[in-house]
Design an enzyme around this catalytic site. Structure first.
Site, PDB file in Angstrom:
ATOM      1  N   LYS A  32     -46.591 -79.762 -36.320  1.00 18.42           N
ATOM      2  CA  LYS A  32     -47.040 -78.489 -36.901  1.00 18.42           C
ATOM      3  C   LYS A  32     -47.394 -78.640 -38.375  1.00 18.42           C
ATOM      4  CE  LYS A  32     -44.904 -74.524 -39.001  1.00 18.42           C
ATOM      5  NZ  LYS A  32     -44.442 -75.161 -40.242  1.00 18.42           N
ATOM      6  N   ASN A  33     -46.648 -79.467 -39.093  1.00 17.52           N
ATOM      7  CA  ASN A  33     -46.915 -79.578 -40.530  1.00 17.52           C
ATOM      8  C   ASN A  33     -47.924 -80.669 -40.872  1.00 17.52           C
ATOM      9  OD1 ASN A  33     -45.290 -77.434 -40.920  1.00 17.52           O
ATOM     10  ND2 ASN A  33     -43.540 -78.566 -41.728  1.00 17.52           N
ATOM     11  N   ARG A 105     -49.572 -70.466 -44.415  1.00 18.77           N
ATOM     12  CA  ARG A 105     -49.594 -71.142 -45.717  1.00 18.77           C
ATOM     13  C   ARG A 105     -50.853 -71.995 -45.870  1.00 18.77           C
ATOM     14  NH1 ARG A 105     -46.293 -70.186 -49.747  1.00 18.77           N
ATOM     15  NH2 ARG A 105     -46.096 -72.364 -50.364  1.00 18.77           N
ATOM     16  N   CYS A 129     -43.247 -68.566 -43.355  1.00 15.90           N
ATOM     17  CA  CYS A 129     -41.900 -68.058 -43.106  1.00 15.90           C
ATOM     18  C   CYS A 129     -41.295 -67.413 -44.343  1.00 15.90           C
ATOM     19  CB  CYS A 129     -41.010 -69.210 -42.659  1.00 15.90           C
ATOM     20  SG  CYS A 129     -41.423 -69.795 -41.021  1.00 15.90           S
ATOM     21  N   ASP A 318     -36.119 -78.614 -43.126  1.00 18.65           N
ATOM     22  CA  ASP A 318     -36.422 -78.060 -41.796  1.00 18.65           C
ATOM     23  C   ASP A 318     -35.468 -78.557 -40.706  1.00 18.65           C
ATOM     24  OD1 ASP A 318     -38.691 -76.675 -42.841  1.00 18.65           O
ATOM     25  OD2 ASP A 318     -39.713 -78.594 -42.904  1.00 18.65           O
ATOM     26  N   VAL A 340     -34.009 -77.127 -51.328  1.00 10.49           N
ATOM     27  CA  VAL A 340     -35.474 -76.990 -51.300  1.00 10.49           C
ATOM     28  C   VAL A 340     -35.900 -75.518 -51.378  1.00 10.49           C
ATOM     29  CG1 VAL A 340     -37.587 -77.532 -50.019  1.00 10.49           C
ATOM     30  CG2 VAL A 340     -35.677 -79.158 -50.016  1.00 10.49           C
TER      31      VAL A 340
HETATM   32  N1  EPU Z   1     -42.910 -74.337 -54.885  1.00 11.30           N
HETATM   33  C1  EPU Z   1     -43.153 -73.718 -56.097  1.00 11.30           C
HETATM   34  N2  EPU Z   1     -44.452 -73.591 -56.501  1.00 11.30           N
HETATM   35  C2  EPU Z   1     -45.505 -74.058 -55.754  1.00 11.30           C
HETATM   36  C3  EPU Z   1     -45.252 -74.702 -54.530  1.00 11.30           C
HETATM   37  C4  EPU Z   1     -43.935 -74.823 -54.105  1.00 11.30           C
HETATM   38  O1  EPU Z   1     -42.237 -73.282 -56.778  1.00 11.30           O
HETATM   39  O2  EPU Z   1     -46.659 -73.912 -56.175  1.00 11.30           O
HETATM   40  C5  EPU Z   1     -41.522 -74.465 -54.417  1.00 11.30           C
HETATM   41  C6  EPU Z   1     -41.265 -73.655 -53.154  1.00 11.30           C
HETATM   42  O3  EPU Z   1     -40.992 -72.305 -53.445  1.00 11.30           O
HETATM   43  C7  EPU Z   1     -40.093 -74.384 -52.538  1.00 11.30           C
HETATM   44  C8  EPU Z   1     -40.345 -75.833 -52.921  1.00 11.30           C
HETATM   45  O4  EPU Z   1     -41.267 -75.809 -54.013  1.00 11.30           O
HETATM   46  O5  EPU Z   1     -38.897 -73.950 -53.113  1.00 11.30           O
HETATM   47  C9  EPU Z   1     -40.921 -76.707 -51.840  1.00 11.30           C
HETATM   48  O6  EPU Z   1     -42.079 -76.105 -51.287  1.00 11.30           O
HETATM   49  P1  EPU Z   1     -43.252 -76.964 -50.667  1.00 11.30           P
HETATM   50  O7  EPU Z   1     -44.496 -76.704 -51.411  1.00 11.30           O
HETATM   51  O8  EPU Z   1     -42.781 -78.376 -50.522  1.00 11.30           O
HETATM   52  O9  EPU Z   1     -43.361 -76.328 -49.219  1.00 11.30           O
HETATM   53  P2  EPU Z   1     -44.672 -75.935 -48.419  1.00 11.30           P
HETATM   54  O10 EPU Z   1     -45.726 -76.961 -48.599  1.00 11.30           O
HETATM   55  O11 EPU Z   1     -44.996 -74.522 -48.656  1.00 11.30           O
HETATM   56  C10 EPU Z   1     -44.048 -77.307 -46.279  1.00 11.30           C
HETATM   57  C11 EPU Z   1     -43.807 -76.989 -44.855  1.00 11.30           C
HETATM   58  C12 EPU Z   1     -42.469 -76.306 -44.713  1.00 11.30           C
HETATM   59  C13 EPU Z   1     -41.384 -77.216 -45.252  1.00 11.30           C
HETATM   60  C14 EPU Z   1     -41.695 -77.585 -46.709  1.00 11.30           C
HETATM   61  C15 EPU Z   1     -40.717 -78.566 -47.315  1.00 11.30           C
HETATM   62  C16 EPU Z   1     -46.003 -76.656 -43.985  1.00 11.30           C
HETATM   63  C17 EPU Z   1     -47.014 -75.717 -43.453  1.00 11.30           C
HETATM   64  N3  EPU Z   1     -44.858 -76.120 -44.364  1.00 11.30           N
HETATM   65  O12 EPU Z   1     -44.111 -76.057 -46.948  1.00 11.30           O
HETATM   66  O13 EPU Z   1     -42.264 -76.123 -43.336  1.00 11.30           O
HETATM   67  O14 EPU Z   1     -40.147 -76.571 -45.198  1.00 11.30           O
HETATM   68  O15 EPU Z   1     -43.018 -78.155 -46.797  1.00 11.30           O
HETATM   69  O16 EPU Z   1     -40.671 -79.745 -46.571  1.00 11.30           O
HETATM   70  O17 EPU Z   1     -46.218 -77.856 -44.054  1.00 11.30           O
HETATM   71  C18 EPU Z   1     -41.248 -75.228 -41.431  1.00 11.30           C
HETATM   72  O18 EPU Z   1     -41.860 -76.114 -40.810  1.00 11.30           O
HETATM   73  O19 EPU Z   1     -40.394 -74.472 -40.921  1.00 11.30           O
HETATM   74  C19 EPU Z   1     -41.578 -75.047 -42.847  1.00 11.30           C
HETATM   75  C20 EPU Z   1     -41.207 -73.972 -43.534  1.00 11.30           C
END
Ligand code: EPU
Length: 444
Positions: A32-33, A105, A129, A318, A340
């Site tokens: 999914k990611n 996202r 989420c 996750d 995280v």
């Molecule tokens: N963050 C910021 N500013 C930003 C971007 C992120 O403060 O501009 C913070 C977030 O708020 C969070 C942390 O950095 O506290 C990490 O966020 P990250 O950007 O790594 O997460 P993401 O890219 O939005 C993806 C996965 C998530 C997974 C996270 C961490 C996808 C679509 N989503 O999210 O997946 O938890 O990386 O590994 O790839 C899930 O699969 O259930 C899920 C939520």
């Protein structure tokens, strides 16, 4: 396949009767990611792109619809194989963006490709989420570092540029999305981009492999530095997406929480080594085969542990929720420090209603430097086990918590009614069928 309608085929309520071990086999498909990001990469070229091992999940459907709305083509040419072509890509209209932002996202990741092709990209507000504030400041700052200008008109933000210019960028935190943003933007920028403090998740490596097939020049160093040498144009790709390691871990936890045995076809040891070590420490066992990994309890009892979630290669956030369900069945006191997301323990309250004994703390209960310690978030959990669980009525708040409630319900005595189960389909393909195949008792 549900690539046509993002909201199709949602089962919203599930009644599960627990108390039986889950036994049998489930098969994984593309992660999914990883899948939606690879689909976004297809926007970087006008050539045909083929993506294999595509799961039937809501996020794939949303991105398919989004690409079509941008004038691109997405066709399922055989089960699990998508052909995409963005030869006739159109600039993103604000109405199109509004339709998709809020659902996922992924739309924010279109900024790089749209800037490369049109010199303009609207900035979406984000869905996904509800597990914390999840801002996009790192994304925007990085795009500005690459030469884009942010315009903010009446809360409708958009970015423009002549041609993005390579730069040295350091992320404040190794964010997965921001790392992907920089990579997708820098591949067609002028010159070299050096991204430090980058995330290194296996799904990011899968995206990098796709881009390399397309003609990009990207190198990954051991110290969280990713270097991208910009190229003028990219070509199509044919790629088989990596299997979903997060789904594999979820089934692994289901096996030990219900004292069952599950063979997860296509699971790959290399993607899951940190998880597998922890799994063994708490009394889970596994056998790695070429075709997948089989999971079960090593003995009668599970053991407690203390762990902290972290970016890869740490214990991925996750994995946290399904693992906590298994820990409710472990002997002794376990501690989980979530570093995280600031609000990823919202699901605990319902677990306690099912009989779990979990207490949340604002303090950092662990050694990792964490961004939430001084900010009043309950982001550490103490779990006292083993506790027999009993059925309850539960509304699902997010994807991973949702699957965890499914595991908890199946480990519990009696029936549980789960609502809002459509959220689980964001990331788990054919959930009902898989559960039935493992002998779960689903009250129709
Ligand atoms: N963050 C910021 N500013 C930003 C971007 C992120 O403060 O501009 C913070 C977030 O708020 C969070 C942390 O950095 O506290 C990490 O966020 P990250 O950007 O790594 O997460 P993401 O890219 O939005 C993806 C996965 C998530 C997974 C996270 C961490 C996808 C679509 N989503 O999210 O997946 O938890 O990386 O590994 O790839 C899930 O699969 O259930 C899920 C939520």
């Amino acid at each position: 396949m549900t690539t046509g309608a993002a909201t199709a085929r949602k089962v919203e309520t599930m009644i599960l009767r627990g108390g039986k071990p889950l036994e049998g086999e489930v098969a994984l498909r593309g992660a999914k990611n990883a899948l939606p990001k690879i689909m976004v990469a297809s926007l970087l070229t006008g050539e045909k792109c083929t993506l294999r091992n595509v799961s039937q999940i809501v996020d794939v459907a949303i991105v398919s619809d989004m690409i079509r709305a941008l004038g691109g083509e997405v066709r399922e040419v055989e089960p699990g194989v998508l052909e995409m072509c963005a030869a006739d890509l159109q600039p993103m209209e604000r109405e199109v963006l509004r339709e998709f932002s809020g659902k996922s996202r992924i739309p924010i990741l279109t900024c790089g490709p749209l800037l490369a092709r049109f010199g303009a990209a609207p900035v979406p507000s984000l869905g996904g989420c509800r597990i914390g504030t999840r801002p996009v400041d790192f994304h925007i700052r990085a795009l500005e570092d690459l030469g884009a200008t942010l315009h903010d008109e009446m809360h409708d933000a958009y970015l423009t540029c002549e041609r993005l210019q390579g730069n040295k960028i350091r992320l404040e935190y190794p964010s997965v999305g921001a790392t992907e943003q920089v990579i997708l933007a820098a591949v067609r920028a002028e010159g070299v981009t050096e991204l430090s403090n980058a995330a290194m998740e296996p799904e990011i490596m899968d995206l990098i492999m796709v881009l390399q097939k397309m003609g990009a020049i990207i190198s990954v160093d051991v110290d969280r530095v990713i270097t991208i040498v910009g190229v003028r144009s990219l070509r199509g790709f044919d790629h088989t997406a990596m299997p979903d390691r997060l789904e594999a871990a979820s089934w692994a936890c289901a096996a030990i929480a219900t004292n069952g045995r599950i063979f997860v076809r296509n699971a790959k040891q290399f993607h899951m080594m940190t998880f597998l070590n922890r799994y063994r420490q708490i009394g889970g066992d596994f056998r790695v085969m070429n075709e997948g990994i089989e999971f079960w309890r090593a003995g009668e009892r599970l053991r407690s542990t203390a762990l902290e979630t972290d970016v890869h290669p740490g214990f991925t956030t996750d994995y946290q929720q399904p693992f906590v369900i298994a820990l409710t069945q472990a002997e002794g006191i376990s501690i989980v420090h979530e570093t995280v997301y600031e609000q990823r323990f919202g699901y605990v309250e319902a677990l306690n209603r099912m009989g779990a004994k979990i207490q949340l703390y604002r303090e950092c209960l662990g050694g990792l430097r964490c961004r939430f310690g001084q900010r009043n978030y309950k982001h550490s959990a103490v779990i006292v086990g083993p506790t027999p669980l009993h059925g309850a009525e539960i509304e699902i708040p997010d994807l991973r918590a949702g699957f965890s409630y499914v595991i908890a319900a199946l480990a519990a005595e009696g029936a549980s009614t789960l609502t809002n189960t459509g959220l689980i389909e964001r990331g788990y393909e054919n959930l009902m069928e898989k559960l039935k195949g493992l002998g779960a008792e689903i009250v129709e």
